[in-house]
Design a protein around this motif. Structure first.
Motif, PDB file in Angstrom:
ATOM      1  N   LEU A  36      37.396-106.026  81.366  1.00  0.00           N
ATOM      2  CA  LEU A  36      37.247-105.017  80.688  1.00  0.00           C
ATOM      3  C   LEU A  36      36.879-104.297  79.685  1.00  0.00           C
ATOM      4  O   LEU A  36      35.451-103.857  79.183  1.00  0.00           O
ATOM      5  N   ALA A  37      37.856-104.432  78.661  1.00  0.00           N
ATOM      6  CA  ALA A  37      38.368-104.461  77.226  1.00  0.00           C
ATOM      7  C   ALA A  37      37.204-104.971  76.856  1.00  0.00           C
ATOM      8  O   ALA A  37      36.814-104.343  75.353  1.00  0.00           O
ATOM      9  N   THR A  38      37.269-106.381  76.815  1.00  0.00           N
ATOM     10  CA  THR A  38      36.719-107.384  76.153  1.00  0.00           C
ATOM     11  C   THR A  38      34.774-107.361  76.250  1.00  0.00           C
ATOM     12  O   THR A  38      33.795-107.919  75.534  1.00  0.00           O
ATOM     13  N   GLY A  39      34.544-106.650  77.206  1.00  0.00           N
ATOM     14  CA  GLY A  39      33.139-106.591  77.748  1.00  0.00           C
ATOM     15  C   GLY A  39      32.514-107.925  78.036  1.00  0.00           C
ATOM     16  O   GLY A  39      31.180-107.895  78.224  1.00  0.00           O
ATOM     17  N   SER A  40      33.195-108.134  78.569  1.00  0.00           N
ATOM     18  CA  SER A  40      33.302-110.056  79.419  1.00  0.00           C
ATOM     19  C   SER A  40      32.895-109.690  80.415  1.00  0.00           C
ATOM     20  O   SER A  40      34.047-108.526  80.888  1.00  0.00           O
ATOM     21  N   PRO A  41      32.231-110.625  81.494  1.00  0.00           N
ATOM     22  CA  PRO A  41      31.929-110.153  83.046  1.00  0.00           C
ATOM     23  C   PRO A  41      33.574-110.543  83.172  1.00  0.00           C
ATOM     24  O   PRO A  41      34.322-111.384  83.712  1.00  0.00           O
TER      25      PRO A  41
END
Length: 162
Positions: A36-41
């Protein structure tokens, strides 16, 4: 109405703790937060499935550990795994292994419980029983078990002298 005396627990090791069940799901939760923090799926299904699977396997291990490698010493009995040995059946506590090359006689004796030997990460404590046989009690804190057994045997002897 008579009240039966309750045995005092002198020494106890649970064998395994329930907190270990939370480690796998906690790791999966940290991966979710990282995704969630890195914006990855976010791999919701895979992480939920893995967290539940890990927790269920560890829960089985905890149940087995509490049943087979727990130790409890009360005023009247020593329970090692599933085997119960009355304190009155213990004649003496054999000396700990000296810093010698040679094994003590009790180190090759049968370990208490239904396991084939002393469980991993546990240390044996030699006991001579009243019938003359030698067995090994065991615990992670073998010094604590030895001290508690000494206290229990002294209490047993003092009670028998009366």
């Amino acid at each position: 109405m008579t009240v039966e005396p309750v045995d005092t627990v002198l020494f106890a090791e649970p064998g395994a703790r329930w907190r270990a069940v939370a480690y796998g799901p906690a790791l999966c939760l940290s991966i979710v937060l990282l995704e969630l923090a890195t914006g990855s799926p976010v791999h919701w299904f895979a992480l939920l499935f893995c967290g539940a699977l890990i927790a269920s396997f560890v829960a089985l291990q905890v149940i087995a550990g509490q049943r087979h490698v727990s130790v409890q010493l009360t005023d009247s009995a020593l329970r090692a795994g599933t085997e119960l040995l009355p304190v009155s059946g213990i004649a003496e506590i054999l000396p700990a292994r000296a810093e010698a090359k040679y094994e003590e006689e009790w180190e090759s004796a049968r370990a208490l419980g239904e396991l084939s030997g002393v469980p991993r990460r546990r240390t044996g404590v030699g006991l001579r029983l009243r019938d003359g046989s030698v067995v090994q009690a065991w615990a992670k804190d073998h010094r604590g078990l030895r001290a508690a057994l000494t206290t229990a045997l002294q209490t047993e002897e003092n009670g028998a002298d009366r």
